[in-house]
Write a protein that holds these residues in place. Structure first.
Motif, PDB file in Angstrom:
ATOM      1  N   ARG A  61      48.476  56.127  49.505  1.00 21.42           N
ATOM      2  CA  ARG A  61      48.430  55.406  50.640  1.00 21.42           C
ATOM      3  C   ARG A  61      46.875  54.993  51.221  1.00 21.42           C
ATOM      4  NH1 ARG A  61      51.774  59.682  51.802  1.00 21.42           N
ATOM      5  NH2 ARG A  61      49.986  60.967  52.604  1.00 21.42           N
ATOM      6  N   SER A  62      46.044  55.598  50.806  1.00 19.49           N
ATOM      7  CA  SER A  62      44.422  55.248  51.287  1.00 19.49           C
ATOM      8  C   SER A  62      44.038  53.816  50.890  1.00 19.49           C
ATOM      9  CB  SER A  62      43.593  56.206  50.796  1.00 19.49           C
ATOM     10  OG  SER A  62      43.907  57.420  51.088  1.00 19.49           O
ATOM     11  N   PRO A  63      44.331  53.248  49.680  1.00 21.45           N
ATOM     12  CA  PRO A  63      43.807  52.047  49.429  1.00 21.45           C
ATOM     13  C   PRO A  63      44.524  50.726  49.840  1.00 21.45           C
ATOM     14  CG  PRO A  63      44.267  53.313  47.348  1.00 21.45           C
ATOM     15  CD  PRO A  63      45.175  53.909  48.687  1.00 21.45           C
ATOM     16  N   VAL A  64      45.470  51.070  50.674  1.00 20.27           N
ATOM     17  CA  VAL A  64      46.440  49.666  51.343  1.00 20.27           C
ATOM     18  C   VAL A  64      45.672  48.744  51.850  1.00 20.27           C
ATOM     19  CG1 VAL A  64      48.292  49.112  52.783  1.00 20.27           C
ATOM     20  CG2 VAL A  64      48.607  51.083  51.108  1.00 20.27           C
ATOM     21  N   ALA A  65      44.637  49.156  52.724  1.00 20.86           N
ATOM     22  CA  ALA A  65      43.879  48.138  53.671  1.00 20.86           C
ATOM     23  C   ALA A  65      42.853  47.436  52.573  1.00 20.86           C
ATOM     24  CB  ALA A  65      43.006  48.915  54.709  1.00 20.86           C
ATOM     25  N   PHE A  66      42.323  48.234  51.586  1.00 21.26           N
ATOM     26  CA  PHE A  66      41.364  47.799  50.676  1.00 21.26           C
ATOM     27  C   PHE A  66      42.265  46.633  49.900  1.00 21.26           C
ATOM     28  CE2 PHE A  66      40.509  48.345  45.872  1.00 21.26           C
ATOM     29  CZ  PHE A  66      39.137  47.365  45.925  1.00 21.26           C
ATOM     30  N   PHE A  67      43.463  46.846  49.387  1.00 18.05           N
ATOM     31  CA  PHE A  67      44.011  45.878  48.448  1.00 18.05           C
ATOM     32  C   PHE A  67      44.224  44.478  49.289  1.00 18.05           C
ATOM     33  CE2 PHE A  67      46.451  49.625  46.196  1.00 18.05           C
ATOM     34  CZ  PHE A  67      45.416  49.737  45.393  1.00 18.05           C
ATOM     35  N   GLN A  68      44.620  44.959  50.775  1.00 14.57           N
ATOM     36  CA  GLN A  68      44.789  43.414  51.604  1.00 14.57           C
ATOM     37  C   GLN A  68      43.643  42.819  51.606  1.00 14.57           C
ATOM     38  OE1 GLN A  68      46.505  46.122  54.726  1.00 14.57           O
ATOM     39  NE2 GLN A  68      48.505  45.151  54.473  1.00 14.57           N
ATOM     40  N   HIS A  69      42.831  43.414  51.970  1.00  8.38           N
ATOM     41  CA  HIS A  69      41.384  42.712  52.076  1.00  8.38           C
ATOM     42  C   HIS A  69      40.898  41.956  50.888  1.00  8.38           C
ATOM     43  CE1 HIS A  69      40.137  43.549  56.295  1.00  8.38           C
ATOM     44  NE2 HIS A  69      40.518  44.769  56.233  1.00  8.38           N
ATOM     45  N   LEU A  70      41.000  42.770  49.461  1.00  3.08           N
ATOM     46  CA  LEU A  70      40.596  42.237  48.285  1.00  3.08           C
ATOM     47  C   LEU A  70      41.735  41.076  48.113  1.00  3.08           C
ATOM     48  CD1 LEU A  70      38.777  42.391  45.892  1.00  3.08           C
ATOM     49  CD2 LEU A  70      40.200  44.214  44.973  1.00  3.08           C
ATOM     50  N   ALA A  71      42.676  41.143  48.326  1.00  7.23           N
ATOM     51  CA  ALA A  71      43.657  39.945  47.878  1.00  7.23           C
ATOM     52  C   ALA A  71      43.251  38.620  48.574  1.00  7.23           C
ATOM     53  CB  ALA A  71      44.992  40.312  48.376  1.00  7.23           C
ATOM     54  N   LYS A  72      42.715  38.625  49.667  1.00  7.55           N
ATOM     55  CA  LYS A  72      42.071  37.489  50.294  1.00  7.55           C
ATOM     56  C   LYS A  72      40.972  36.807  49.972  1.00  7.55           C
ATOM     57  CE  LYS A  72      44.558  39.201  54.561  1.00  7.55           C
ATOM     58  NZ  LYS A  72      44.303  39.819  55.915  1.00  7.55           N
ATOM     59  N   GLU A  73      40.160  37.674  49.220  1.00  6.95           N
ATOM     60  CA  GLU A  73      38.966  37.146  48.689  1.00  6.95           C
ATOM     61  C   GLU A  73      39.175  35.990  47.460  1.00  6.95           C
ATOM     62  OE1 GLU A  73      35.529  38.178  48.948  1.00  6.95           O
ATOM     63  OE2 GLU A  73      36.617  39.404  50.704  1.00  6.95           O
ATOM     64  N   ALA A  74      38.279  35.114  47.720  1.00  2.61           N
ATOM     65  CA  ALA A  74      38.233  33.751  47.015  1.00  2.61           C
ATOM     66  C   ALA A  74      37.596  34.079  45.564  1.00  2.61           C
ATOM     67  CB  ALA A  74      37.292  32.682  47.478  1.00  2.61           C
ATOM     68  N   LEU A  75      38.368  34.248  44.405  1.00  3.67           N
ATOM     69  CA  LEU A  75      37.958  34.407  43.155  1.00  3.67           C
ATOM     70  C   LEU A  75      38.985  33.887  42.192  1.00  3.67           C
ATOM     71  CD1 LEU A  75      39.170  37.374  41.734  1.00  3.67           C
ATOM     72  CD2 LEU A  75      37.797  38.119  43.380  1.00  3.67           C
ATOM     73  N   ASP A  76      38.555  33.576  40.920  1.00  5.50           N
ATOM     74  CA  ASP A  76      39.734  33.120  40.095  1.00  5.50           C
ATOM     75  C   ASP A  76      40.477  34.227  39.612  1.00  5.50           C
ATOM     76  OD1 ASP A  76      41.381  31.880  37.996  1.00  5.50           O
ATOM     77  OD2 ASP A  76      39.446  30.802  37.074  1.00  5.50           O
ATOM     78  N   TRP A  77      41.666  34.545  40.242  1.00  5.89           N
ATOM     79  CA  TRP A  77      42.466  35.527  39.840  1.00  5.89           C
ATOM     80  C   TRP A  77      42.988  35.627  38.509  1.00  5.89           C
ATOM     81  CZ3 TRP A  77      42.421  40.442  42.158  1.00  5.89           C
ATOM     82  CH2 TRP A  77      41.800  40.448  43.541  1.00  5.89           C
ATOM     83  N   SER A  78      43.141  34.233  37.995  1.00  8.39           N
ATOM     84  CA  SER A  78      44.042  34.190  36.631  1.00  8.39           C
ATOM     85  C   SER A  78      42.963  34.565  35.688  1.00  8.39           C
ATOM     86  CB  SER A  78      44.272  32.559  36.528  1.00  8.39           C
ATOM     87  OG  SER A  78      43.049  32.005  36.548  1.00  8.39           O
ATOM     88  N   LYS A  79      42.008  34.923  36.034  1.00  6.35           N
ATOM     89  CA  LYS A  79      41.078  35.587  35.009  1.00  6.35           C
ATOM     90  C   LYS A  79      40.642  37.028  35.302  1.00  6.35           C
ATOM     91  CE  LYS A  79      38.586  31.119  34.267  1.00  6.35           C
ATOM     92  NZ  LYS A  79      37.404  30.212  34.275  1.00  6.35           N
ATOM     93  N   VAL A  80      41.488  37.778  35.998  1.00  6.29           N
ATOM     94  CA  VAL A  80      41.325  39.162  36.384  1.00  6.29           C
ATOM     95  C   VAL A  80      42.647  39.899  35.809  1.00  6.29           C
ATOM     96  CG1 VAL A  80      41.125  40.796  38.232  1.00  6.29           C
ATOM     97  CG2 VAL A  80      40.167  38.445  38.153  1.00  6.29           C
ATOM     98  N   VAL A  81      42.241  40.999  35.053  1.00  6.03           N
ATOM     99  CA  VAL A  81      43.311  41.798  34.422  1.00  6.03           C
ATOM    100  C   VAL A  81      43.141  43.266  35.416  1.00  6.03           C
ATOM    101  CG1 VAL A  81      43.889  43.304  32.708  1.00  6.03           C
ATOM    102  CG2 VAL A  81      43.306  41.198  32.039  1.00  6.03           C
ATOM    103  N   VAL A  82      44.346  43.475  36.162  1.00  3.85           N
ATOM    104  CA  VAL A  82      44.601  44.706  36.977  1.00  3.85           C
ATOM    105  C   VAL A  82      45.322  45.753  36.328  1.00  3.85           C
ATOM    106  CG1 VAL A  82      45.154  45.500  39.285  1.00  3.85           C
ATOM    107  CG2 VAL A  82      44.245  43.051  38.896  1.00  3.85           C
TER     108      VAL A  82
END
Length: 237
Positions: free
Chosen positions: A53-74
């Motif tokens: 549960r702890s990382p949910v807020a972090f995930f939500q903020h990171l998802a809004k960051e401007a970067l080329d997500w097509s070049k990111v592996v998660v």
């Protein structure tokens, strides 16, 4: 107790925030910057995160960051052996809170597979992780028992999973007091990350961290394996 009062190993840095929201915002900004730098340097970036549960807020903020997500592996440091649709699935958590909007373009490498048994699922995940590029950013959490990822004290396979020179990337694990069998990345794979962050909140976690710092038995408190130079600790009350 404040995190500044802990006798942290040399080279380990700690940042204290007034609230979980401020921690999540700051961590998202830092991680996005590191991912952008990796993309600029080599054309791609790899992020490994922890669930719960702890990382949910972090995930939500990171998802809004401007970067080329097509070049990111998660990928995930660990996973509960449940289908993605299950409420306790870490993959499901990522899909709901991180892999949204522009971030949905990221490539997700899952540990879960609906194999006949946990060992077979771990072997399949191990083969998939052979395709994981070098980890640029790793975000770890920690339980009150000192576990991190799903490296649980007392779990079968723990000694092998904690082998610094181990070649296997994924191990089946059992959480002693928590439902569901687990899959976890090995210590060797997790420790290979360029940037490592431990994100925790609350006084109980600070007490646990204090106990971890005071000893050196890694099997007793696996988080000790990662209290090494260059680790960044993010904490809030």
């Amino acid at each position: 107790m404040a995190i500044s009062e802990l006798n942290l190993p040399q080279g380990v840095t700690a940042l204290e925030f007034k609230s979980p929201v401020l921690l999540a915002q700051s961590l998202a900004l830092s991680v996005a910057q590191q991912l952008r730098a990796a993309i600029e340097a080599k054309g791609a970036a790899t992020l490994v995160v922890s669930g719960g549960r702890s990382p949910v807020a972090f995930f939500q903020h990171l998802a809004k960051e401007a970067l080329d997500w097509s070049k990111v592996v998660v990928s995930l440091a660990d996973e509960r052996w449940v289908p993605v649709e299950h409420a306790d699935s870490n993959a499901g958590l990522l899909k709901r809170y991180l892999l949204q909007g522009a971030a949905a373009k990221a490539q997700f490498l899952s540990l879960y597979s609906a194999s006949a048994n946990l060992e077979a699922a771990a072997e399949q995940a191990d083969r998939r992780l052979a395709e994981l590029p070098p980890i640029d950013v790793l975000i770890l959490g920690m339980g009150d028992d000192g576990h991190t990822a799903s490296l649980f004290p007392g779990s079968p396979n723990l000694a092998e999973a904690l082998d610094q020179n181990g070649v296997r990337r994924c191990w089946p694990m059992l959480a002693p007091t928590v439902p569901h069998q687990r899959l976890t990345m090995s210590r060797a794979l997790l420790a290979s990350a360029t940037h490592k962050v431990l994100s925790i909140s609350g006084q109980s976690k600070l007490t646990t961290l204090n106990a971890a710092v005071a000893g050196d038995n890694v099997a007793e408190m696996p988080i000790r394996a990662f209290l090494q130079p260059t680790l960044e600790i993010y904490w809030c009350p």
